[in-house]
Write a protein that holds these residues in place. Sequence first.
Motif, short mmCIF file in Angstrom:
data_model
loop_
_atom_site.label_atom_id
_atom_site.label_comp_id
_atom_site.label_asym_id
_atom_site.label_seq_id
_atom_site.Cartn_x
_atom_site.Cartn_y
_atom_site.Cartn_z
N LEU C 146 -35.83 25.31 3.55
CA LEU C 146 -35.64 23.89 3.27
C LEU C 146 -36.85 23.27 2.60
N TRP C 147 -38.02 23.74 2.98
CA TRP C 147 -39.27 23.08 2.57
C TRP C 147 -40.40 24.09 2.64
N ALA C 148 -41.26 24.06 1.65
CA ALA C 148 -42.44 24.92 1.69
C ALA C 148 -43.61 24.08 1.21
N LYS C 149 -44.69 24.18 1.95
CA LYS C 149 -45.86 23.40 1.59
C LYS C 149 -47.07 24.30 1.47
N SER C 150 -47.92 24.01 0.54
CA SER C 150 -49.17 24.73 0.44
C SER C 150 -50.28 23.72 0.23
N ARG C 151 -51.37 23.96 0.91
CA ARG C 151 -52.51 23.04 0.86
C ARG C 151 -53.75 23.82 0.52
N GLU C 152 -54.45 23.40 -0.51
CA GLU C 152 -55.78 23.96 -0.75
C GLU C 152 -56.71 22.81 -1.05
N THR C 153 -57.67 22.63 -0.17
CA THR C 153 -58.66 21.58 -0.38
C THR C 153 -60.02 22.12 0.00
N HIS C 154 -61.03 21.67 -0.69
CA HIS C 154 -62.41 22.05 -0.38
C HIS C 154 -63.34 21.03 -1.03
N PRO C 155 -64.64 21.20 -0.90
CA PRO C 155 -65.54 20.17 -1.43
C PRO C 155 -65.80 20.27 -2.93
N ILE C 215 -51.33 14.84 -4.43
CA ILE C 215 -50.23 15.30 -3.60
C ILE C 215 -48.97 15.30 -4.47
N GLY C 216 -48.20 16.37 -4.42
CA GLY C 216 -47.01 16.42 -5.27
C GLY C 216 -45.81 17.01 -4.57
N LEU C 217 -44.65 16.61 -5.02
CA LEU C 217 -43.38 17.16 -4.53
C LEU C 217 -42.64 17.79 -5.69
N VAL C 218 -42.08 18.99 -5.48
CA VAL C 218 -41.32 19.67 -6.52
C VAL C 218 -39.91 19.94 -5.98
N LYS C 219 -38.91 19.39 -6.66
CA LYS C 219 -37.54 19.57 -6.21
C LYS C 219 -36.94 20.78 -6.90
N TYR C 220 -36.25 21.63 -6.14
CA TYR C 220 -35.60 22.81 -6.71
C TYR C 220 -34.10 22.59 -6.80
N GLU C 221 -33.48 23.38 -7.67
CA GLU C 221 -32.07 23.15 -7.98
C GLU C 221 -31.15 23.30 -6.76
N ASN C 222 -31.56 24.13 -5.79
CA ASN C 222 -30.72 24.33 -4.61
C ASN C 222 -30.99 23.33 -3.50
N GLY C 223 -31.78 22.30 -3.79
CA GLY C 223 -32.03 21.26 -2.80
C GLY C 223 -33.29 21.47 -1.99
#
Lengths: 397, 397, 397, 397
Positions: C146-155, C215-223
């Motif tokens: 349903l949802w996948a998130k990835s976070r990469e942050t550093h200084p 921060i971004g959201l990417v919608k895929y064709e299958n919802g």
Amino acid sequence: MKKIAMLGSGFIGRFYADSLHGQRSKDKIITVYSRREEAAKKFKEDYGCERFTTDMEEAIAGADVDVVCISLPNNLHEAAVMLCCKHKKAVITTKPLGRNAAEAKRMLLAVEEAGIFNGYLEDLVYTPKFLKAYESVKNGALGRILWAKSRETHPGPHSDWFWDIEQAGGGCILDLGCHCIEITRTFIGKDIKPIEVMCWADTQVKPIDAEDHSIGLVKYENGAIAQFEVSWTFRGGLDLRDEVMGTEGTIWINNFLRTGLEMFTTGKATDYVAEKSESNAGWLFPVGDEINDLGYNHMFAEMFNCMENGTEPRETFYDGYVVNAVIDAAYKSAKTKLWEPVQLDIWRGQSGLSKESHLVEYDADHYLIKEETTHYGAKKVILKNKATGKIEEKVIE
Amino acid sequence: MKKIAMLGSGFIGRFYADSLHGQRSKDKIITVYSRREEAAKKFKEDYGCERFTTDMEEAIAGADVDVVCISLPNNLHEAAVMLCCKHKKAVITTKPLGRNAAEAKRMLLAVEEAGIFNGYLEDLVYTPKFLKAYESVKNGALGRILWAKSRETHPGPHSDWFWDIEQAGGGCILDLGCHCIEITRTFIGKDIKPIEVMCWADTQVKPIDAEDHSIGLVKYENGAIAQFEVSWTFRGGLDLRDEVMGTEGTIWINNFLRTGLEMFTTGKATDYVAEKSESNAGWLFPVGDEINDLGYNHMFAEMFNCMENGTEPRETFYDGYVVNAVIDAAYKSAKTKLWEPVQLDIWRGQSGLSKESHLVEYDADHYLIKEETTHYGAKKVILKNKATGKIEEKVIE
Amino acid sequence: MKKIAMLGSGFIGRFYADSLHGQRSKDKIITVYSRREEAAKKFKEDYGCERFTTDMEEAIAGADVDVVCISLPNNLHEAAVMLCCKHKKAVITTKPLGRNAAEAKRMLLAVEEAGIFNGYLEDLVYTPKFLKAYESVKNGALGRILWAKSRETHPGPHSDWFWDIEQAGGGCILDLGCHCIEITRTFIGKDIKPIEVMCWADTQVKPIDAEDHSIGLVKYENGAIAQFEVSWTFRGGLDLRDEVMGTEGTIWINNFLRTGLEMFTTGKATDYVAEKSESNAGWLFPVGDEINDLGYNHMFAEMFNCMENGTEPRETFYDGYVVNAVIDAAYKSAKTKLWEPVQLDIWRGQSGLSKESHLVEYDADHYLIKEETTHYGAKKVILKNKATGKIEEKVIE
Amino acid sequence: MKKIAMLGSGFIGRFYADSLHGQRSKDKIITVYSRREEAAKKFKEDYGCERFTTDMEEAIAGADVDVVCISLPNNLHEAAVMLCCKHKKAVITTKPLGRNAAEAKRMLLAVEEAGIFNGYLEDLVYTPKFLKAYESVKNGALGRILWAKSRETHPGPHSDWFWDIEQAGGGCILDLGCHCIEITRTFIGKDIKPIEVMCWADTQVKPIDAEDHSIGLVKYENGAIAQFEVSWTFRGGLDLRDEVMGTEGTIWINNFLRTGLEMFTTGKATDYVAEKSESNAGWLFPVGDEINDLGYNHMFAEMFNCMENGTEPRETFYDGYVVNAVIDAAYKSAKTKLWEPVQLDIWRGQSGLSKESHLVEYDADHYLIKEETTHYGAKKVILKNKATGKIEEKVIE
């Protein structure tokens, strides 16, 4: 609503007071005793008590005092308890009960003879996590308990008297081991008799006469084993962890250093972070609610509810006595290097237990040792032939 | 000591009652209203109330009632609040305040005109971890706050009315987003104006009209950004986490699924583990003290202390109104796919802020971008030339 | 055994070399190109190469060179790739492929026309944890994603060119977002089309032209929905976490800051701890094996095995092109504040998918919304009436 | 490039083979010996060996064999080693080296007389986390080491011979304690002499003759103490944790059950999750890369590099011998209930160390015990008067 006389105005007395006067509570500290007038006065002001005194008996004897809370150095517990007996005041005492089992036994016999309410303030069997874990253990979620360990280590206590073996009666075993012994004993079962103790202790770092690091094993009559790890030489804060193994499960408790609140700061913060934290920059792990998370709220709530209902609290002077007896054996073992028996003149639990047999039958001819799926997908059992004692492997799928 | 009329006898009403009657507390629920007589009666018995009723006004109007606690479905809040105004009773209301800002605004104006005490029961800004974290944020440990995120996801609410869009007024944004919005708003500063909202929402799994999953961004006037992640489709329990980033630090809070108590059981345990847990075998992560860890104790303590002291609690109907206004913008954005402005007819914080400039001067000619030690041991700075804008690297050691 | 020409001798080139020459490996860097002779020479010495050069074409064209590894600033990728095409050398390129989709598309078409092996060095879909998690996702352990998130942050990055928008082509979206986009795309399915992007980006802290937080959201064709969180303003080290939600499960990955190695030190240590760590005292969280844990070993092993077997690696220039197309949409959205379509002239996956319906039937008349055990022990179901749409609750036990 | 003869085709042999043939490695298993032809043949096929045999000497003696890898039950190690000596083949042996120190000593003397390369395959001092931690310990980040603990517990081994005391030579002490003893010995210093051992052991659950649970303490000549906790009765997977305390710091390593990959699944997954995992539904904690995370890759890389360079690996038969000597003392202590001396006929480290004194001077008259900030903001020191020995408290700020 209960009116309290607080004996002692130091670190632990203040923690107790924060809890006693905390969230919407009914109870009130009306008087405080300290050996130093200045300290007593400051405590009175900080906690809005009615009065203070440097005369212990005066504090205890007050006509309006319902209960006496002892937060004094270990060497003063007995005298305070005897005064409570004399004045027939309910008494609750910080841990350990005595400096040794002889002191503890005298206190136990005295309060029982006086017929007064007596509570042993072992807060760490009242932490929210302990209570939750213990409920699961009682419900059988872990099966038969095999091993329970408790660890309390930190960089050393806050007050000078702890470091003085005469006042304290010992080092980190007495200061911290009393917690660990009661925690593990409760997981194993308070009616199961502690039989013997093996203990290593040393003074590895601090320029003191008492031990600053110790590890001990306590064997129980049913074959379960308890373990304590205590130290005043740990670096990194207050390490407060328990572990339990049973035939059906495992519990890991981290009461302090990893509880779900993590903070990184470059160091502009200057505020007090948590009891026994060692730094205020970098990654820090404050607990949310020290008073509650260390068990004070649940402990005092139970104590005062019991007082009102005329019932016995979970932790009484009897428990304090048992703990002191185990500690005595630990100190002896550290010197003799032998497993030392626990001397319990008074024992109110089960007796004569032996290690139960727990063979699991696989079929008429075999006991089951283990069932498993390997990473090649095979399902197999490892069996012991009842007749021959031979170990056999059998792929079943 | 306060006497309470409880409106509603469901899941949340019982959580509230457990806290209100909890550890040695002074306060007492004397009457309970429920639409179903059976439910009201059971609640009365379970919590030892004096009486129950199926007539809401009767519950509120009782001469001995000091304060009314609203634990009703969202669509009934307004009517209940209006009755409190009519009878001049202090009122505390569960979250969200209204189904939308229009409802919330009417309630806000009504209680203020009536001059009654009004508290907004946003428990998650009263969790012990939040309170501790917030204290550090206020003390500057994190520097200027750049981003705050709050996540609440679980497998869906317990009561039927949540799933009915008419009664609930919305789906997981209204149910869970209200928490996240107030948490992040508090970290960023309650006097900083939320300006606009971008929101994605979808019904990915459940056969309902409302959204069961949503992610939103809330931009604040000072350039800070808030983020909420809410869902009724999460598998694994109740995921309740907050994160904050500031120029000088970071905070991570895990309120529920990883708090330092871990249990493995083969599954003989059958007891209730924790709110919204999904299994009772394998590795389980119960919280120690749900009532306290979810903020109820600290919330009610503050509310009742404020009532007694005649002061305003941290969370009032005004805060509920602001949250509803942000939620309205979120719902609109989910439909229009645009950043939607937050409509705040009533705003009591700062206005006219702009994003501050935060250049760090390195020397007369350069701004500092970054200072670092590489894994070859070199210490270097990355600079921006003030005049040319050129990026330069300089090894300093 | 493969002979490698390395283009670039900076931070990432050295990480690559450590992996390529690591544990008993067969492959060898024989030549290195850098714009700065001094840097090239040092690299040659550190890694025992046969030769070095400041002429890029010379490095590529060497008769003994089997494969070219591009570790150059983003603005130099295209020229290097074109030279590999000219000389028909296998090429593997660091991420992102291009500064934008137009560059990436030209590179993709060129390598395919030249018929050369092309690999896209997206190491973070080769971390051991990602590989393990991805295997579970493919096996259906999480159900429908349903949802996948990835976070990469550093200084912030180590080299000056990253901070210069002309050379880098962008800020943290291009530098870090490329990882997050490919990670989440792989979890959702590489044959599922990314449709549109909503992105917030700002320069909150650093004196630069590019964004330092997004921060971004990417919608895929299958919802399904993907989420990236990237920043150069994070304090506390390198935060590298992924999360996935499916209808049947959840995955949480922490690749760097909490991996099971925790160290407290009072600060006498002075050694380099880990990439982008910010301190060397207090609580530190080094990873055991950066090279392996960041995916380099598994990535290069797969690339070189594919080269030998004549097969296509998991990550090719086509994947790099798709990622660039998503990034382009993100940059556009950050400016227009609209959901921007992903422009994919070349698309090799499925098309025309719609959001599937996933109703769970309870009985002939109802869909199941939820089944649960409350803390009162009741087992109940929440249902939706197929005909009326009404939500109903039914206690079943 | 090395050609390997593998002796044994079971669980550990396959783990070794996966590592030896892993990521782009140069080395190759050319022949495999197993007592069962079927098993040998399957191994040959699975790993692409040139040949297999059921004749151990044939496998060892092959002219093309560079090195022999012993992955046999404990009771067969000595015979295999003697054949390697006879045929002058480099030999690497799985742990423990012998069933007891007598066997180990004979093997040690034999390989040294034969002048062959000998490596002791103690993988757990080669895990990435151990290596990283050990580097910090060597760099002094923890100061003087006071205590090191290693814990390995799981629900029991995979193969039948482990459960048979004749073949295995013992129970979980021999199987798992050998790891723990070498891990803790390495942290404390491999040149520091282990002096005496106290060990508790019991058969608490399994129907076997050997112990299934044991806890031991190992005292070192410099006053440091090591601790092992081993069991075949643990429920919850493979628990593999180390802890170290020094005067300046602390290290906690979790090698297996909590490494940053967490998965919840409702149970549709049926795939193998991790070595000794006990369930495939609920919360699971797979490691990313078992082969690497358990130390096999770094161990074999070091062994083969040393073979090529003609240097001694970190772990030789000598280390295996020392470990066996400590285990012998542990078994003896478990029976006699006394601290038993470690019998080391061969000792190549330091001798005659005594516990160092580590007094920290505060001023001319006092030693420093502790410095701290209380939660009332006071900064104070606790001192010991050099002359009187009296403990004093002094507020300094």
